[in-house]
Structure formats: C-alpha cells, structure tokens
Scaffold this active site. Structure first.
Site, PDB file in Angstrom:
ATOM      1  N   LYS A  51      30.415 -60.136  61.295  1.00  0.00           N
ATOM      2  CA  LYS A  51      30.773 -59.076  60.342  1.00  0.00           C
ATOM      3  C   LYS A  51      29.624 -58.832  59.375  1.00  0.00           C
ATOM      4  O   LYS A  51      29.267 -57.691  59.089  1.00  0.00           O
ATOM      5  CB  LYS A  51      32.040 -59.480  59.560  1.00  0.00           C
ATOM      6  N   GLN A  95      39.347 -64.520  55.459  1.00  0.00           N
ATOM      7  CA  GLN A  95      39.217 -64.931  56.855  1.00  0.00           C
ATOM      8  C   GLN A  95      40.379 -65.868  57.216  1.00  0.00           C
ATOM      9  O   GLN A  95      40.587 -66.883  56.563  1.00  0.00           O
ATOM     10  CB  GLN A  95      37.860 -65.621  57.064  1.00  0.00           C
ATOM     11  N   ASP A 118      41.254 -55.181  56.005  1.00  0.00           N
ATOM     12  CA  ASP A 118      41.792 -55.788  57.233  1.00  0.00           C
ATOM     13  C   ASP A 118      43.123 -55.125  57.616  1.00  0.00           C
ATOM     14  O   ASP A 118      43.590 -55.271  58.739  1.00  0.00           O
ATOM     15  CB  ASP A 118      42.035 -57.297  57.028  1.00  0.00           C
TER      16      ASP A 118
END
Ligand code: NAD
Length: 283
Positions: A51, A95, A118
């Site tokens: 990312k 995460q 997200d």
C-alpha cells in the site's frame, strides 16, 4: 481462456489517480493516508508495504503508525480520534487482524466515516446496501473485483454468481455489490452442506476463503469466470489462491491469477478511496 490481469488494470487506475493527485496538489491539497498497525504480523507487513509503495508511486503521502501488541482498545481509539480531527489526514486504515485483546468493532466504529477509506465502518457498509449510487467508500477488495470484471466487459445482470466465503471484508460486501448489479447471488461458507453443487452452478465464481486448492476443476462448470481472492503462502514461500489454477483454467473463459489478480486491484481501489476522500474533505 483469458487471464483477468489485475496488475494491468490496477496500473491504469493508478495512472488516472496520479493525474487527480496533481490536480489536488495544484489546489494545495496533499492527499494523505495513515495506516495503523498493531503487533507483528508478517502478512500484514507485506500488505502495508504494498500500500505504501503504491501511495508513493502516485504522490499520496502515507504515514505508518506502529504500535506494540499490548496496546489497549482505548489508546487506539484515542489515536484514531486525533486523526479524525487532523485536517491533513484524508484516509485512516487499521490493518487487520488486530491482536485478540483489542475490540475490532469498537476500533472501526471510531474512524470518521468520511476518512474510512477501507469502507469497513457500519455507516459505509450500510449505505452500500441501498444501491450502486450509494457505494461511496466501498471496501476495496469487492470494488476491485467489480472493476476488474467490468474492464473485461463482463456483465452481472441476470448472471448466476456464487461467492464462497462470507467475511465482512470480502464475501458479504461483494455479494451485496453484485446484488446491486442484478446478479443472482448464492453465498457459501464453512457451514454450506454441498459446496460443489453451488460452485458448479456458477457462471461467475468468486472465492475468498484462504484454503489452497479448495476449488478443483470438477467443482466448476465449463465456461466459468473464476475470481480467486485467496492469498495463501505455501511452505516453499510461494503464494497461491484458493482455486486450483492449473486445472480450473482449462475449463474457464476468464480467470484471475494469484498473485497478479485481485490483490493489485484492492490496492488501486483503496487509493481511489483516499483520493475521493481528499477531494471531498477539501471542497
Ligand atoms: P475470513 O477468514 O474472514 O473468512 C473466510 C471465509 O471462508 C468464511 O466465510 C468461512 O466461513 C469460509 N470458509 C472457510 N472454510 C471453508 C470451506 N471449507 N468451504 C467454504 N467456505 C469456507 O477471510 P477473508 O478475510 O474474507 O479472506 C479470505 C481470503 O482472501 C484469505 O486468503 C485472505 O488472505 C484473502 N484476501 C485477499 C485480498 C486481496 O486483496 N486479494 C483481500 C482480503 C482478503
């Protein structure tokens, strides 16, 4: 059989995003993503690097906040709250998986929905249920799958789609997105009694489980469009998906490779959400 080339399509998306970042920079806006990581997880570390690498490539700033395993839910939420109010931050991701001592639902709920790039916050997931117009900050793996298939002019309306896996981050949201596009969706999971019956019925088969070799050639119909979301690391260090690529590809019209299929699309769609958020927060 044609390969659904996630690397190629993702790089097209990233080059469009580069232009958008340049336009934002001209307005003195520097898109910024903050990635929060708790504890040590080699797989997570790999995804975070991918990312950050993609961010750098297209001019998005990315900050990695690393915390030790023993961080409390309260301390994590307080960090998120300060990022929520920091106007230089446009996207916040935590995460997953988090250590078991931390409450993932409470942490996700703490992210400001407008910065939830997200798309895991209940607000963003809930909006997705309404229709395609409300798929605003949609989760990036399902968005990536839709974008990849659309690139190859694969349509969803009226298609028999089987999704294997019913997680909140892949299986459930991709099922909703395909329902929004008028597919007939069957969702399978660990408790499904006769998995092969459902996979054989699929014109489009999407597998997000995390078990190498779960889907064998006898479990798919001829002409299937096969999308493999699984990422499995084998003892020899190589990476494979959940579908027996070698044999299923002989029956498929389209198939995603692993690596190089859904993975790069996920990253591209995540960055698309960051740019979207940066634009909106700076109107
Ligand atoms: P998860 O562990 O949250 O969910 C797994 C799902 O598989 C569950 O719904 C479970 O019921 C189902 N399942 C387990 N065993 C099964 C079986 N034998 N038959 C049928 N269903 C079964 O996983 P997740 O977070 O959705 O991730 C799934 C896989 O996708 C993992 O390999 C993960 O690494 C990968 N993944 C890839 C990307 C990407 O960008 N390519 C993104 C997210 C996840």
């Amino acid at each position: 059989m044609q390969i659904l080339d996630g690397r190629k399509v993702a790089s097209l998306i990233l080059s469009e995003l580069t232009n958008e970042v340049v336009l934002l920079n001209k307005k003195n806006v520097q898109p910024k993503l903050v990635i929060i990581s708790v504890g040590e997880n080699p797989a997570s570390a790999l995804y975070i690097r991918a990312k950050q690498h993609a961010c750098k490539k297209i001019g998005i700033l990315s900050d990695l906040l690393k915390f030790p395993e023993n961080l409390t839910t309260e301390a994590l939420i307080s960090t998120i709250q300060s990022l929520n109010t920091d106007s230089s931050v446009h996207g916040i991701i935590v995460q997953l998986p988090l250590p078991k001592t931390i409450s993932t639902p409470l942490v996700i709920r703490a992210i400001l929905p407008k910065k939830d790039v997200d798309g895991f916050h209940a607000y963003n997931l809930g909006k997705m249920f309404l229709s395609t117009e409300f798929e605003d900050l949609a989760p990036s793996t399902p968005s990536g799958i839709v974008r990849l298939l659309e690139h190859y002019e694969i349509t969803f309306e009226g298609k028999e789609v089987t999704v294997v896996g019913h997680s909140n981050i892949v299986g459930k949201p991709i099922s909703v997105m395909l329902l929004n596009r008028n597919a007939t969706v069957t969702i399978c999971h660990i408790y499904t009694k006769d998995l092969a019956k459902h996979t054989r019925n699929a014109e489009i088969l999407i597998v997000a489980v995390g078990k190498p070799g779960l889907i064998t050639a006898d479990m798919v119909r001829s002409g299937v469009i096969a999308v493999d979301v699984g990422i499995n690391r084998l003892p020899d260090g190589s990476v494979c998906g959940d579908i027996d690529f070698l044999n299923v590809s002989k029956k498929a019209t389209f198939i995603t490779p692993v690596p190089g299929g859904v993975g790069p699309m996920t990253v591209a769609c995540l960055l698309e959400n960051v740019v979207k958020s940066a634009k909106r927060l700076n109107i």
